[in-house]
Each structure stands twice: as C-alpha cells, then as structure tokens.
Write a protein that holds these residues in place. Structure first.
Motif, PDB file in Angstrom:
ATOM      1  N   ALA A   1       0.736  -1.092  -0.026  1.00  0.00           N
ATOM      2  CA  ALA A   1      -0.083   0.077  -0.114  1.00  0.00           C
ATOM      3  C   ALA A   1       0.903   1.425   0.077  1.00  0.00           C
ATOM      4  CB  ALA A   1      -1.139  -0.050   1.103  1.00  0.00           C
ATOM      5  N   HIS A   2       1.897   1.178   0.561  1.00  0.00           N
ATOM      6  CA  HIS A   2       2.875   2.293   0.510  1.00  0.00           C
ATOM      7  C   HIS A   2       4.020   2.415  -0.604  1.00  0.00           C
ATOM      8  CE1 HIS A   2       1.033   3.515   4.293  1.00  0.00           C
ATOM      9  NE2 HIS A   2       0.988   2.232   4.503  1.00  0.00           N
ATOM     10  N   GLY A   3       3.806   1.730  -1.570  1.00  0.00           N
ATOM     11  CA  GLY A   3       4.728   1.869  -2.582  1.00  0.00           C
ATOM     12  C   GLY A   3       5.796   0.687  -3.192  1.00  0.00           C
ATOM     13  N   HIS A   4       5.576  -0.325  -2.293  1.00  0.00           N
ATOM     14  CA  HIS A   4       6.254  -1.692  -2.700  1.00  0.00           C
ATOM     15  C   HIS A   4       6.321  -2.031  -4.169  1.00  0.00           C
ATOM     16  CE1 HIS A   4       8.117  -5.640  -1.968  1.00  0.00           C
ATOM     17  NE2 HIS A   4       7.122  -6.190  -3.103  1.00  0.00           N
ATOM     18  N   PRO A   5       7.823  -2.355  -4.772  1.00  0.00           N
ATOM     19  CA  PRO A   5       8.792  -2.403  -4.008  1.00  0.00           C
ATOM     20  C   PRO A   5       9.876  -1.161  -3.966  1.00  0.00           C
ATOM     21  CG  PRO A   5       9.205  -3.124  -6.415  1.00  0.00           C
ATOM     22  CD  PRO A   5       7.854  -2.733  -6.008  1.00  0.00           C
ATOM     23  N   LEU A   6       9.513  -0.014  -4.658  1.00  0.00           N
ATOM     24  CA  LEU A   6      10.457   1.245  -4.966  1.00  0.00           C
ATOM     25  C   LEU A   6       9.622   2.602  -4.714  1.00  0.00           C
ATOM     26  CD1 LEU A   6      13.419   1.380  -5.351  1.00  0.00           C
ATOM     27  CD2 LEU A   6      13.022   1.822  -7.777  1.00  0.00           C
ATOM     28  N   ARG A   7       9.966   3.256  -4.210  1.00  0.00           N
ATOM     29  CA  ARG A   7       9.237   4.413  -3.937  1.00  0.00           C
ATOM     30  C   ARG A   7      10.345   5.871  -3.866  1.00  0.00           C
ATOM     31  NH1 ARG A   7       4.651   6.066   0.731  1.00  0.00           N
ATOM     32  NH2 ARG A   7       4.610   8.048  -0.493  1.00  0.00           N
TER      33      ARG A   7
END
Ligand SMILES: Nc1nc2c(c(=O)[nH]1)N[C@H]1C(S)=C(S)[C@@H](COP(=O)(O)O)O[C@H]1N2
Ligand SMILES: [Mo]
Length: 411
Positions: free
Chosen positions: A229-235
């Motif tokens: 939910a928070h951007g896996h795998p790269l953000r």
C-alpha cells in the motif's frame, strides 16, 4: 501481470483471468462475460491487513485511510500506523522484486538509463532518514465551506525511517543537460477507470529539492520491505513537501526542462491562491492566481493523552507530541489550557535528522477540577507560528495547520 483486464478487442486477458482465479481461490465461472473496464471485486487487495484496527477508512475506491492522532504517539511511525493515500488502484505486487526497474528519462537527461532494483542497491550508497510525509490536504475537514477532496482530520501524516539511495547520486550517474529544472515521477498504479491511457498521479519537484541529500529512492521503511500500500517495491520519498510528490510503485523519473506537467499538476491540484480569496470564492485556475505548494507549513500534534482524557487535578498532567515545519526546523512549542489566552513553553527535542519531526513534552498544572482544552502551537526557525483556529481558506482545502487541540477533564 497487466492491470488492464481486457485486450484491445475487449476479450479478457488470459493473464488477468489467471491472477483473478488465484486471488479468489477458485474458478471465475462467468469470466467470459466480465464487462470491459469492470474490475472484479476479487482483485481488491486489502491494505488494512497489518494495520492497527483503529485506523479510520475514508474510502476504498481509492483506498484512503487516516491515522487517529493518539496512534501517532511513536517517535518513528510504525507501518501499522501509517496513513494511506491513493489516487488510483493499488497495483499487483511484482513476482520478482529484483528485476523491478527504474528508468531515468525526460528531455533533460543526456541519455535515458534503466537500473534494476538489484543494481540500485549494489551500485549506490544507501542512507536511512526519518522523513515527515504529510498529505497536502491533511486537516481539510476543518475548512468552511468544505472543499472537494478527502475530508482528512489531522491524521494524514507519518514520520517513518526510509532506506534507499539518493536520487542525486542516480541523476549524477545518468548525466543531465544544463536545462534540467524539474523532475516528475511515474508509478505502476492503474487509474481508477482502468483505462491504461490514463495516469492516476504523476507529480514532481524542482531540481533543487530533487537533489537534496534526504531525497531518496527507497525500498525499505522501518527496516523492512515497503508494504504494498505504501509503494512496494520502490518509492520516491521527499520529506517536508506535500506527500503527493513522494511517488509510490516508482518505475520512471523524467528529468524535465520545464515544470513537470503530469497528472495532478494541473488545475488547482496541490496549489493555493497567491492572494487570499474569500472562503468559497472561485477564481480562474491560472498560474497568475495559483502557486504550487512546496515546503509544508509549521505544525504540531498532541499525541498523548488522547482527547477525552480524565485525570486528577491534584497532579500535573504530562502531555507530549511532535512538531515539524516542512523544510525548516521547529524552534519552539507552547501549550495553552485557557483557549489560547496565555501560553507556556514546552520542551522540544532536536530532530533525528533534517526533515524529521521533533518530539515535545510539557507538564501542565490545572487550577481546579473541570473541563479544559489543551492547545499546542509550534514556531519554526523563521519565527512563523501556527494559526490558532484556521488558516486562509483555499479551493483545494490544503495546508490547514491550525493548532491541534484536545479536550480533557480534571476530576
Ligand atoms: N503512485 C502513486 N504515488 C503516490 C500517490 C498515488 O496515488 N500514486 N499518492 C500520493 C499522495 S497524494 C500521498 S499523500 C502519499 C501518501 O503516501 P502513503 O500512502 O504511503 O502514506 O503518496 C503519494 N504518492
Ligand atoms: Mo496527498
């Protein structure tokens, strides 16, 4: 797996059907009649798994989830208590994380370059920073009249420890032309319409912010893989500015020779009027009237006790929380127990690193039993203090940095 379910002729893709079958755990009997652009409900990944049960869901199409203030008490926000803000759908998790790629392109790179996640980890030095990510619309529900957008209370903010490589190091490796002024990100999240030609969000920042030491291309948060939910795998993670510039599910960064013109850079998105407007007033959405929000304003929260606390008037009450100020540091905090008539200084710790929030504490004595409110206000390093009740209204409902207040009862 492609996120568009149907091919160009309107037939359900085999790959989509296979994923759907796995997700629902059984045969999708009438798969051949799933309408074009219809997203079967079985696709819905539940981002609440692993979250605190007290998180407040504002909506699930797209998923927007707020953190109640008393859950933000940790100095470093655990992922179980991080708010979620999505503009589109949450994409499928990649089967192999190491083959995920980041492409740097755009008119201001000498030549585009693509790195696998494994290469990024190997070739560049990694850093960990605690970074405040606050939605530009945090506090929106406090504005009158209400504006469009998620009616956040004050809980669309987090300060977790992000690990990754510096965007500056990658851009130096790629090589930029002298006309580079802005970057823009692209993520894998499908548009709500499932139309592959549409982009949910693609925002960016000027070069100066992009190449700051704390601007990271991150693969881990709080020492673990980033949750889906928070951007896996790269953000992309950029502290101190509206969190909308921290692109999740990152696959491309374009280096631009003009202000990035991606989705949600237009209209009044993440912009505020240059000159004050009357609450509710409509003004033309032109560059002469609106500026893009950059550094977020000074703000503070009381994270303990929770509002509604009952305590003995005989002993002082310990209160605590965090304060932050966009690109600046917080210089001091004050509390009031008499609706802002008088203020007492609290104790404020320095930040763990630049762009992290700072912890504050105060011991408050109450003259007698009864109802009180505790208010907190922070002042930043430039001498700017939070407004007591509400800042300037704006059409997008952004930047409400009014004092946080809790109700308490002394008995
Ligand atoms: N790809 C992508 N990145 C995105 C978004 C999004 O919808 N898609 N939302 C942005 C907004 S508006 C916010 S406030 C933050 C929220 O980050 P979080 O969900 O990890 O708390 O992500 C930003 N990055
Ligand atoms: Mo946001």
């Amino acid at each position: 797996m492609k996120n568009e379910l149907h091919d160009r002729r309107g037939f359900l893709r085999k790959s989509a059907l296979a994923t759907l079958t796995t997700l629902v755990g059984t045969e999708v009997v009438f798969a051949n009649t799933i309408p074009r652009h219809y997203r079967p409900l079985g696709f819905d990944y539940n981002p609440l798994e692993g979250k605190s049960p007290d998180m407040k869901v504002l909506g699930d199409k797209p998923w927007n989830v707020e953190t109640p203030i008393h859950l933000l008490d940790d100095a470093v926000t655990p992922t179980s208590k991080m708010f979620i803000r999505n503009n589109g759908l949450i994409p499928e998790a990649p089967a192999d994380v190491n083959t995920w790629t980041l492409t740097i392109n755009g008119e201001s790179v000498k030549a585009p370059k693509t790195y696998t996640l494994a290469e990024l980890k190997k070739r560049f030095k990694s850093y960990t920073y605690q970074l405040v990510l606050e939605c530009g619309g945090n506090g929106r529900s406090g504005f009158e009249p209400q504006t469009t957008g998620n009616p956040w209370d004050q809980g669309a903010v987090s300060c977790a420890a992000w690990t990754g490589v510096r965007l500056a190091d990658i851009l130096a490796d790629v090589g930029l032309k002298s006309d580079a002024v802005y970057i823009g990100y692209y993520g894998k999240d499908p548009h709500l319409s499932l139309d592959p030609a549409k982009v949910a969000i693609s925002r960016g920042v000027p070069m100066k912010k992009a190449i700051e030491a704390e601007t990271l291309i991150a693969w881990a948060v709080n020492g673990q893989d980033i949750p889906l939910a928070h951007g896996h795998p790269l953000r992309l993670v950029i502290g101190g500015w509206p969190a909308s510039v921290s692109g999740k599910w990152l696959h491309t960064i374009a280096v631009r020779n003009k202000i990035h013109d991606g989705a949600k850079m237009e209209g009044h998105s993440y912009k505020v009027p240059i000159h004050p407007v009357q609450p509710g007033e409509k003004i033309p959405e032109t560059p002469e009237n609106f500026r893009i929000i950059e550094s977020m304003p000074v703000k503070s929260l009381i994270t303990a006790p929770a509002t509604g606390a009952v305590f003995s008037a005989k002993r002082p009450l310990s209160v605590r929380g965090h304060a932050w100020a966009g690109d600046r540091a917080v210089a001091s905090i004050q509390t009031s127990i008499d609706f802002g008539a008088t203020w007492q200084p609290g104790t404020l710790k320095p930040a763990k690193n630049r762009l992290a929030w700072q912890q504050w504490t105060a011991e408050l004595s109450f003259p007698k039993a009864g109802y009180y409110e505790v208010w907190v206000r922070a002042t930043d390093s430039a001498g700017i203090t939070q407004p007591m009740v509400i800042p300037q209204w704006n059409p997008g409902g952004y930047l409400n940095n009014a004092c946080h207040r809790i109700a308490v009862k002394a008995v």
